[in-house]
Design an enzyme around this catalytic site. Structure first.
Site, short mmCIF file in Angstrom:
data_model
loop_
_atom_site.label_atom_id
_atom_site.label_comp_id
_atom_site.label_asym_id
_atom_site.label_seq_id
_atom_site.Cartn_x
_atom_site.Cartn_y
_atom_site.Cartn_z
N PRO A 245 0.85 -1.21 0.00
CA PRO A 245 0.00 0.00 0.00
C PRO A 245 0.88 1.25 0.00
CG PRO A 245 0.05 -0.99 2.20
CD PRO A 245 0.81 -1.91 1.30
N ASP A 427 5.79 2.37 2.40
CA ASP A 427 4.92 1.21 2.61
C ASP A 427 4.10 1.53 3.84
OD1 ASP A 427 3.74 -1.19 3.31
OD2 ASP A 427 5.53 -2.41 2.95
N HIS A 428 2.80 1.79 3.65
CA HIS A 428 1.96 2.27 4.75
C HIS A 428 1.83 1.25 5.87
CE1 HIS A 428 -0.55 5.08 6.68
NE2 HIS A 428 -1.11 5.62 5.62
N ARG A 429 2.15 -0.01 5.62
CA ARG A 429 2.12 -1.02 6.66
C ARG A 429 3.24 -0.80 7.67
NH1 ARG A 429 2.72 -6.20 2.94
NH2 ARG A 429 4.44 -4.85 2.31
#
Length: 455
Positions: A245, A427-429
């Site tokens: 994401p 990486d939004h995680r």
């Protein structure tokens, strides 16, 4: 038994490779450690040594042809071993070893060699006379990585495909044959109980080659086959954009102080003797200073120096910065290890060496695999700003635009400043918006106060 020579896996993402050149011919005498052939992967060219001494036989690996990893490309016979073809000419019966070799030719067209006779397969219990495999053998379902991927994409069950490779292994040709015949379909899954969440819808398939070509008039184009590098780039980009994401942050950095410091440092570079005469010991570029600034920013914001895994967050202790380098046919990302601890001159000289060897495809796998972040700079092409695609296992990548003079407002007055736009993809995680903003802010401070990179 003859020693099998296989196509080794020399790259983390390697599923197939090409032999660009053989250094030994069929029937040649080789010694253990002699260079047999050169592999051309999507990123580098590597020489492969002979695993044993003897005579090279059954050279099935062709040059400039895609070969799955693990496939045999030749065999080496010791001095006391009988070559299968010679034994056949002397009418010596040769049968495949039980449970190990099939009499069926391999994908390359050669019959795997053996040097001793055994009882016929049909005379032994529990053995298939056609496949050469013992019932419930652990080799059932053996397949090359490429074959598994093709079978998965086609919805086929590997266990239902007859393998023609070594020890009954399923290879690409077997999967393609199964697809053509419409067989070996995967078993239907059981219906989910009432109330259970439904499975996610399958991802839409891209247009087929025929569908694309039908959109253009025949004769108005030419087809250029993809090489291994382009195939790998395409696969990894699709993987990155579909599984990570992405989140983007952009800001502007003023470069005037950095450009002035760069000029002073380059003017102070000591001279050294080279083959071409005296030359400066280093010549810093803006990109060298960007690499250092990014590394120091990660040390200042350690929570952003991370990689995502399903079970844990990987927190890195050093900043290993990958730098995108354009090479013929694609790009590669050599890595400056421990960039946070290296001086600007060391980073500059190391980057020049890595970029030069990257363009000649002479990098070692450890020089381009891994890393904790990456920098992609298109400023030299006049690009103002852009967003880069994250390269797993990284959680961030910095896209750097061109430095250009712009009007800026300072204390109510319009001034002219050299400004560079940068975009951080995260990486939004692993890196949330606020954490990414903190990292980019630390980078901006380093760029606008570059003396901090010298202490």
């Amino acid at each position: 038994m003859p020693t099998e020579v296989i196509l080794p896996k020399v790259d983390m993402d390697m599923a197939t490779g090409q032999i660009s050149r053989w250094f030994a011919e069929e029937g040649a005498r080789v010694k253990k450690g002699d260079v047999l052939f050169e592999i051309e992967t999507d990123k580098a060219a590597m020489e492969i040594d002979a695993p044993a001494s003897g005579t090279l036989r059954n050279v099935t690996g062709k040059e400039r042809v895609d070969i799955p990893v693990g496939e045999p490309v030749a065999w080496i016979y010791a001095d006391d071993e009988v070559y299968a073809a010679e034994a056949a000419q002397n009418k010596a019966p040769i049968s495949p070893q039980v449970g190990e070799m099939s009499a069926k030719p391999t994908e390359g067209g050669a019959v795997p060699p053996t040097s001793r006779s055994v009882a016929p397969l049909s005379a032994l219990p529990g053995i298939s006379p056609t496949g050469g495999e013992i019932s419930q053998s652990p080799t059932v379902g053996r397949a090359t990585p490429l074959a598994r991927r093709l079978a998965r994409e086609a919805g086929l069950a590997i266990a239902g495909i007859q393998g023609s490779g070594p020890r009954g292994r399923v290879v690409r040709a077997d999967v393609e044959a199964a697809v053509a015949s419409g067989g070996a379909k995967a078993a239907p899954t059981a219906k989910a109980p009432a109330g259970a969440p439904s499975a996610p819808a399958p991802a839409p398939k891209p247009m087929s080659d025929d569908q694309v070509l039908k959109l253009f008039a025949e004769g108005s184009y030419e087809l250029v086959p993809h090489d291994n590098m382009r195939k790998t780039i395409a696969r990894r980009l699709v993987e990155a954009k579909s599984t990570i994401p992405h989140f983007y942050l952009t800001l502007d950095c003023e470069l005037d102080a950095l450009l002035a410091l760069r000029t002073q440092l380059n003017a102070a570079a000591p001279m050294r003797k080279t083959d071409k005469g005296e030359a400066p010991a280093y010549k810093l570029s803006v990109n060298d200073m960007v690499i250092k600034a990014m590394a120091m920013a990660l040390m200042a914001v350690p929570d952003a120096n991370a990689s995502w895994t399903d079970s844990a967050m990987v927190k890195h202790k050093h900043a290993d910065v990958g730098v995108a380098v354009s090479i013929p046919g694609g790009l590669i990302t050599p890595i400056i290890r421990h960039a946070d601890e290296k001086t600007l001159s060391v980073i500059s000289n190391e980057m020049k060496d890595l970029a030069s060897r990257a363009r000649s495809r002479k990098l070692k796998p450890e020089e381009y695999q891994g890393g904790t972040t990456a920098v992609s700079n298109l400023g030299m092409f006049g690009i103002k700003d852009f967003a880069a695609v994250i390269n797993p296992p990284h959680a961030t990548i910095l896209a750097v635009g061109a430095g250009e003079e712009r009007a800026v407002v300072k204390k109510g007055e319009i001034k002219i400043a050299t400004v560079m736009s940068v975009t951080l993809s995260t990486d939004h995680r692993a890196v949330d918006g606020a954490l990414g903003a903190e990292l980019l802010g630390a980078f901006k401070r380093m760029i606008e106060n570059p003396m901090g990179m010298l202490v």
